[in-house]
Design a protein around this motif. Structure first.
Motif, PDB file in Angstrom:
ATOM      1  N   PRO A 170      19.805  -0.601 -29.402  1.00 56.50           N
ATOM      2  CA  PRO A 170      18.734  -0.233 -30.352  1.00 56.50           C
ATOM      3  C   PRO A 170      17.893   0.955 -29.892  1.00 56.50           C
ATOM      4  CG  PRO A 170      18.784  -2.611 -30.010  1.00 56.50           C
ATOM      5  CD  PRO A 170      19.741  -2.019 -29.022  1.00 56.50           C
ATOM      6  N   GLY A 171      17.572   1.001 -28.613  1.00 51.38           N
ATOM      7  CA  GLY A 171      16.770   2.115 -28.078  1.00 51.38           C
ATOM      8  C   GLY A 171      17.464   3.456 -28.247  1.00 51.38           C
ATOM      9  N   ALA A 172      18.803   3.441 -28.224  1.00 49.32           N
ATOM     10  CA  ALA A 172      19.570   4.681 -28.374  1.00 49.32           C
ATOM     11  C   ALA A 172      19.386   5.262 -29.770  1.00 49.32           C
ATOM     12  CB  ALA A 172      21.052   4.417 -28.088  1.00 49.32           C
ATOM     13  N   LEU A 173      19.488   4.406 -30.781  1.00 50.18           N
ATOM     14  CA  LEU A 173      19.313   4.862 -32.168  1.00 50.18           C
ATOM     15  C   LEU A 173      17.906   5.405 -32.393  1.00 50.18           C
ATOM     16  CD1 LEU A 173      21.086   2.082 -34.266  1.00 50.18           C
ATOM     17  CD2 LEU A 173      21.993   4.281 -33.557  1.00 50.18           C
ATOM     18  N   GLN A 174      16.933   4.680 -31.877  1.00 47.24           N
ATOM     19  CA  GLN A 174      15.525   5.083 -32.038  1.00 47.24           C
ATOM     20  C   GLN A 174      15.277   6.447 -31.377  1.00 47.24           C
ATOM     21  OE1 GLN A 174      12.773   2.201 -30.473  1.00 47.24           O
ATOM     22  NE2 GLN A 174      11.081   2.990 -31.673  1.00 47.24           N
ATOM     23  N   ALA A 175      15.876   6.638 -30.191  1.00 44.95           N
ATOM     24  CA  ALA A 175      15.697   7.902 -29.469  1.00 44.95           C
ATOM     25  C   ALA A 175      16.246   9.077 -30.285  1.00 44.95           C
ATOM     26  CB  ALA A 175      16.398   7.830 -28.105  1.00 44.95           C
ATOM     27  N   ILE A 176      17.427   8.884 -30.902  1.00 46.18           N
ATOM     28  CA  ILE A 176      18.037   9.952 -31.711  1.00 46.18           C
ATOM     29  C   ILE A 176      17.153  10.252 -32.930  1.00 46.18           C
ATOM     30  CG2 ILE A 176      20.032  10.573 -33.154  1.00 46.18           C
ATOM     31  CD1 ILE A 176      21.736   8.797 -31.216  1.00 46.18           C
ATOM     32  N   GLU A 177      16.671   9.176 -33.570  1.00 43.48           N
ATOM     33  CA  GLU A 177      15.839   9.345 -34.776  1.00 43.48           C
ATOM     34  C   GLU A 177      14.544  10.096 -34.475  1.00 43.48           C
ATOM     35  OE1 GLU A 177      15.454   5.276 -35.946  1.00 43.48           O
ATOM     36  OE2 GLU A 177      17.548   5.166 -36.610  1.00 43.48           O
ATOM     37  N   GLN A 178      13.972   9.870 -33.292  1.00 38.98           N
ATOM     38  CA  GLN A 178      12.661  10.444 -32.966  1.00 38.98           C
ATOM     39  C   GLN A 178      12.736  11.763 -32.186  1.00 38.98           C
ATOM     40  OE1 GLN A 178      10.731   7.240 -30.862  1.00 38.98           O
ATOM     41  NE2 GLN A 178      10.314   6.076 -32.746  1.00 38.98           N
ATOM     42  N   ALA A 179      13.953  12.227 -31.881  1.00 40.57           N
ATOM     43  CA  ALA A 179      14.122  13.402 -31.017  1.00 40.57           C
ATOM     44  C   ALA A 179      13.691  14.697 -31.682  1.00 40.57           C
ATOM     45  CB  ALA A 179      15.588  13.500 -30.595  1.00 40.57           C
ATOM     46  N   ASP A 180      13.288  15.656 -30.842  1.00 36.26           N
ATOM     47  CA  ASP A 180      13.068  17.034 -31.292  1.00 36.26           C
ATOM     48  C   ASP A 180      14.332  17.860 -31.064  1.00 36.26           C
ATOM     49  OD1 ASP A 180      10.145  17.125 -32.029  1.00 36.26           O
ATOM     50  OD2 ASP A 180      10.013  16.304 -30.004  1.00 36.26           O
ATOM     51  N   LEU A 181      15.138  17.444 -30.083  1.00 36.92           N
ATOM     52  CA  LEU A 181      16.405  18.112 -29.793  1.00 36.92           C
ATOM     53  C   LEU A 181      17.418  17.074 -29.313  1.00 36.92           C
ATOM     54  CD1 LEU A 181      17.627  21.074 -29.535  1.00 36.92           C
ATOM     55  CD2 LEU A 181      17.163  20.869 -27.088  1.00 36.92           C
ATOM     56  N   VAL A 182      18.611  17.092 -29.907  1.00 35.98           N
ATOM     57  CA  VAL A 182      19.704  16.217 -29.461  1.00 35.98           C
ATOM     58  C   VAL A 182      20.770  17.109 -28.844  1.00 35.98           C
ATOM     59  CG1 VAL A 182      21.555  14.639 -30.189  1.00 35.98           C
ATOM     60  CG2 VAL A 182      19.266  14.435 -31.200  1.00 35.98           C
ATOM     61  N   VAL A 183      21.133  16.819 -27.599  1.00 36.58           N
ATOM     62  CA  VAL A 183      22.105  17.638 -26.881  1.00 36.58           C
ATOM     63  C   VAL A 183      23.367  16.824 -26.613  1.00 36.58           C
ATOM     64  CG1 VAL A 183      22.534  19.043 -24.823  1.00 36.58           C
ATOM     65  CG2 VAL A 183      20.200  18.858 -25.733  1.00 36.58           C
ATOM     66  N   ILE A 184      24.504  17.323 -27.095  1.00 43.42           N
ATOM     67  CA  ILE A 184      25.791  16.711 -26.742  1.00 43.42           C
ATOM     68  C   ILE A 184      26.277  17.460 -25.513  1.00 43.42           C
ATOM     69  CG2 ILE A 184      28.159  16.253 -27.491  1.00 43.42           C
ATOM     70  CD1 ILE A 184      27.087  16.267 -30.405  1.00 43.42           C
ATOM     71  N   SER A 185      26.407  16.741 -24.405  1.00 47.51           N
ATOM     72  CA  SER A 185      26.681  17.399 -23.124  1.00 47.51           C
ATOM     73  C   SER A 185      28.143  17.800 -22.990  1.00 47.51           C
ATOM     74  CB  SER A 185      26.295  16.467 -21.960  1.00 47.51           C
ATOM     75  OG  SER A 185      27.333  15.543 -21.711  1.00 47.51           O
ATOM     76  N   PRO A 186      28.436  18.714 -22.066  1.00 44.95           N
ATOM     77  CA  PRO A 186      29.839  18.978 -21.765  1.00 44.95           C
ATOM     78  C   PRO A 186      30.434  17.775 -21.053  1.00 44.95           C
ATOM     79  CG  PRO A 186      28.405  20.172 -20.238  1.00 44.95           C
ATOM     80  CD  PRO A 186      27.514  19.490 -21.223  1.00 44.95           C
ATOM     81  N   GLY A 187      31.742  17.714 -20.983  1.00 47.77           N
ATOM     82  CA  GLY A 187      32.412  16.576 -20.344  1.00 47.77           C
ATOM     83  C   GLY A 187      33.757  16.362 -21.018  1.00 47.77           C
ATOM     84  N   SER A 188      34.499  15.373 -20.563  1.00 45.37           N
ATOM     85  CA  SER A 188      35.804  15.082 -21.174  1.00 45.37           C
ATOM     86  C   SER A 188      35.585  14.748 -22.644  1.00 45.37           C
ATOM     87  CB  SER A 188      36.468  13.906 -20.459  1.00 45.37           C
ATOM     88  OG  SER A 188      36.677  14.225 -19.100  1.00 45.37           O
ATOM     89  N   LEU A 189      36.114  15.592 -23.526  1.00 47.02           N
ATOM     90  CA  LEU A 189      35.771  15.502 -24.951  1.00 47.02           C
ATOM     91  C   LEU A 189      36.087  14.135 -25.549  1.00 47.02           C
ATOM     92  CD1 LEU A 189      34.757  16.974 -27.512  1.00 47.02           C
ATOM     93  CD2 LEU A 189      37.118  17.696 -27.911  1.00 47.02           C
TER      94      LEU A 189
END
Length: 318
Positions: A170-189
């Motif tokens: 649940p905290g993950a969804l809330q964090a995305i909803e309230q973010a000013d910037l969402v970063v998808i990091s590099p890594g194994s796609l």
């Protein structure tokens, strides 16, 4: 006093901690959403023996965000060698497993260890369930297990998770909803990044967030996952899994990779990702080009400070 801007970083593997190490020293509210689909090595053994989500990527993120004596981090990241019941296990994985056992809950275990190691920011597992990654290949075959997917040496059509009814944290969804910037990091796609994005409701949260969504593209292709992929192929793969138009900006490396480094990576069947900027722009993405590499390292990694500074400036422009 102004409320701190919120940055959420989603990912796993080796790329995510590099981003986090730079971001943790900035005046921001930082949240890391971390994959728990790993099933190799120490992590895999602890998963099967203790029925817990994968601790390995979480451990690396804790190490990246902690602010304690280097010796303590060295101890936390220590991997036991040679011939006994502990061989191959990482101390941090064992501590996470022990704390989960003590508190009765994986996330509470993460929270307590984060407190002890003075972690800057919040770490959430993308789910606190024991989930498994599978890949459907273009030839129709199914390969199960995160560590087996690249070994199949086949072209990946899509990845999916089991069990079917996975609940995001649940905290993950809330964090995305309230973010000013969402970063998808590099890594194994397909094996570090995708397992986060394809969790039910997480894809919708990324689509709906008012935050800008920035993808920090891999610099090199990965054998068995993204062989021959251009930058736009990476974005197309993400879009095919979570919907078009989800990513607003992409950060790509525009300085050439040294010949010596290219030769080194060629042994792993990896080559520089081609930046097909025109295609990216036609897809509606804002393309940010720059020299993002740490040239002092023996392996190709993004420069912690450069990338953090860039991400902070993107968020401040909003």
């Amino acid at each position: 006093m102004d409320e701190k801007k919120r940055i959420v970083v989603i990912g796993g593997g080796t790329g995510m901690p590099v981003l986090l190490r730079g971001l943790k020293n900035l005046p921001i509210d930082l949240t890391a959403l971390v994959t728990v689909a790993d099933d190799g090595g120490s992590t895999g053994r602890l998963r099967s023996e203790m029925d817990i989500p994968a601790p390995g990527d979480i451990r690396n993120v804790i190490a990246a965000l902690s602010d304690v004596e280097p010796m303590l981090i060295e101890l936390f990241q220590h991997r036991f060698a040679n011939g006994n019941g502990l061989s191959g296990h990482s101390m941090g994985n064992l501590l996470l497993a022990a704390m989960t056992s003590i508190t009765g809950d994986f996330y509470t275990g993460i929270k307590e260890i984060s407190r002890v190691l003075n972690v800057k920011g919040t770490i959430y597992p993308i789910s606190d369930e024991n989930l498994y990654l599978h890949a459907e290949m273009t030839d129709g075959s199914i390969v199960s297990g995160e560590s087996n997917i690249p070994l199949a040496q086949k072209k990946i059509k899509r990845v999916f998770l089991s069990p079917q009814l996975i609940h995001p944290f649940p905290g993950a969804l809330q964090a995305i909803e309230q973010a000013d910037l969402v970063v998808i990091s590099p890594g194994s796609l397909y094996t570090s990044i995708m397992p986060n994005l394809i969790i039910p409701s997480v894809d919708k949260a990324i689509q709906k967030t008012n935050a800008q969504v920035v993808y920090v593209c891999n610099v090199m292709t990965q054998d068995g996952e993204t062989t021959g992929y251009t930058a736009s192929d990476h974005v197309k793969a993400i879009s095919a899994h979570i919907g078009n138009g989800t990513i607003d900006k992409i950060i790509v490396q525009d300085e050439p990779i040294s010949k010596a480094m290219q030769e080194r990576y060629a042994k792993e069947n990896a080559e520089p990702v081609i930046n097909d900027v025109d295609v990216l722009k036609k897809m509606g993405l804002d393309v940010i080009e720059g020299d993002m590499i740490d040239h002092q390292r023996s392996a190709l990694r993004h420069d912690t400070k450069k990338i953090a500074k860039l991400l902070y400036s993107i968020m401040s422009q909003k």
